[in-house]
Design a protein around this motif. Sequence first.
Motif, PDB file in Angstrom:
ATOM      1  N   THR A   1      23.976 -54.216  15.034  1.00  0.00           N
ATOM      2  CA  THR A   1      23.745 -52.759  15.257  1.00  0.00           C
ATOM      3  C   THR A   1      22.134 -52.511  15.395  1.00  0.00           C
ATOM      4  O   THR A   1      21.746 -51.648  16.178  1.00  0.00           O
TER       5      THR A   1
ATOM      6  N   PHE B   1      30.441 -58.596  25.888  1.00  0.00           N
ATOM      7  CA  PHE B   1      29.946 -58.996  24.753  1.00  0.00           C
ATOM      8  C   PHE B   1      31.014 -59.885  23.837  1.00  0.00           C
ATOM      9  O   PHE B   1      32.131 -59.719  24.084  1.00  0.00           O
TER      10      PHE B   1
ATOM     11  N   HIS C   1      25.715 -49.198  24.763  1.00  0.00           N
ATOM     12  CA  HIS C   1      25.100 -50.260  25.487  1.00  0.00           C
ATOM     13  C   HIS C   1      26.037 -50.888  26.723  1.00  0.00           C
ATOM     14  O   HIS C   1      25.546 -51.898  27.381  1.00  0.00           O
TER      15      HIS C   1
ATOM     16  N   LEU D   1      20.766 -53.767  18.937  1.00  0.00           N
ATOM     17  CA  LEU D   1      21.170 -52.779  19.849  1.00  0.00           C
ATOM     18  C   LEU D   1      20.371 -51.486  19.922  1.00  0.00           C
ATOM     19  O   LEU D   1      19.917 -50.843  20.967  1.00  0.00           O
TER      20      LEU D   1
ATOM     21  N   HIS E   1      17.103 -51.810  21.457  1.00  0.00           N
ATOM     22  CA  HIS E   1      17.391 -52.718  22.767  1.00  0.00           C
ATOM     23  C   HIS E   1      17.863 -51.531  23.851  1.00  0.00           C
ATOM     24  O   HIS E   1      18.719 -50.782  23.531  1.00  0.00           O
TER      25      HIS E   1
ATOM     26  N   MET F   1      25.679 -60.520  25.437  1.00  0.00           N
ATOM     27  CA  MET F   1      25.286 -60.504  24.005  1.00  0.00           C
ATOM     28  C   MET F   1      26.492 -61.286  23.158  1.00  0.00           C
ATOM     29  O   MET F   1      27.531 -61.194  23.534  1.00  0.00           O
TER      30      MET F   1
ATOM     31  N   ILE G   1      27.607 -50.602  20.189  1.00  0.00           N
ATOM     32  CA  ILE G   1      28.011 -51.391  21.387  1.00  0.00           C
ATOM     33  C   ILE G   1      28.393 -50.530  22.600  1.00  0.00           C
ATOM     34  O   ILE G   1      27.811 -50.781  23.648  1.00  0.00           O
TER      35      ILE G   1
END
Length: 416
Positions: free
Chosen positions: A311, A324, A350, A314, A317, A63, A347
């Motif tokens: 934010t 990252f 994920h 994510l 997702h 990402m 973050i």
Amino acid sequence: MAKAEIFYSLLSTFIRIFAYIINKIAVAVQNKFYKNKIIFNTVWEDPRLDREALNIQKGDVIMTISSAGCNALSFLLDEPKRIYLVDRNPCQNALVELKIAAIKNLEYEQFWQLFGLGRLPNFSNVYYPILRKDLSHASQQFWDQKAFYFDGKSIKKSFYWRGTCGTVAWAVGYYFKLVPGLTDGLQNLLNSKTLKEQNQIWETQVKRRLWNPILNTLVRSPLYLSWTGIPIPQQELLATTAGEHKNIGQWIKDQIEYVATKLPVRENYFWRVYLNGEYTHDCCPDYLKEENFVKLKSLVDRISVNTNMITNWLQSHDEKINKFVLLDHMDWMLHHPDVLEEEWNAILDHANQDTTFLWRSAAPDANFVLKTNVLYKGEKTTLNEILELKEDLSDRLHKLDRVHTYTSLHIAQFKE
């Protein structure tokens, strides 16, 4: 006093007064433009450093903030499984989508003219209709109005003179032409073959002509910095960072001198494109090199472009991400630790245990980020407690940064 000195003195005084008045609206300008215009027409982070720091593998899910998409396309050459681009500015994503559509539909020579030279004759009438079908509705709306950016007909003949950063580069470049000998000196610098030659040209042909009262005043202006993509909170960090440099303007001057005297300018496509409005085949991003074009065509569908806050994206997702690339955007949240906390919680939700985090900052260290409160594995903690900075690697790479407009580079992984 010589006439030239009187002229520079009066003009510098005028600029200071004008800047004082105009700076009052810098924040308002920033808030409007950062969502409604292309700010970055090219990425201003060095992907050569990022690719070494990330050590991208074929199974990786990445990402990154979109910006102009240049670095994501360079990452793609390492064949990761997926790259998610996220940006709150739909105009930046419109640019990324146009690059992807061009890779899919154009031949290399057309692609090179479009994004290597920043102009492709008859683009808006002949080529854009071909690319339009592969754009999202929002991007179609943007380029329906702005496709002429690439036609090369107006006073700004290159796309790289467009957007806020491009406009600043164009205006400064026009001013350079008014300073006797400066344009020739800069071209000689770009064409130098060795560091010794660079240093000689910088000292004898460029430095004194470049840093006159007008430019010295300009690089201290908050409005100028806002137009080049440096928001007010990041300017505050730079002001703190300046330290031994005395002020932001001197810090900027020192960074430019580092680039001009310590790193090979002949391969510095970042500064070349803003001085000349175009790349050369020998000095350009990897995604523009002919030998990579066919490979990009086969891989470009692995990129997903998303207009959203990190934010929010994510939180909607599900897939885990193990790389990252956060650019410098956390500087923007300097005065909003609650927003930074919410983003980092998303973050971490994920991330895998082997995830790598990479970001840049105007701050000299990562302290204001590392003190962020987070919830990790059900326990309240801070990033400082769970992340380990790879300082030896980041320090070594940062010294090689061809852009050199950030104070620090940070590479972090989970502590074992």
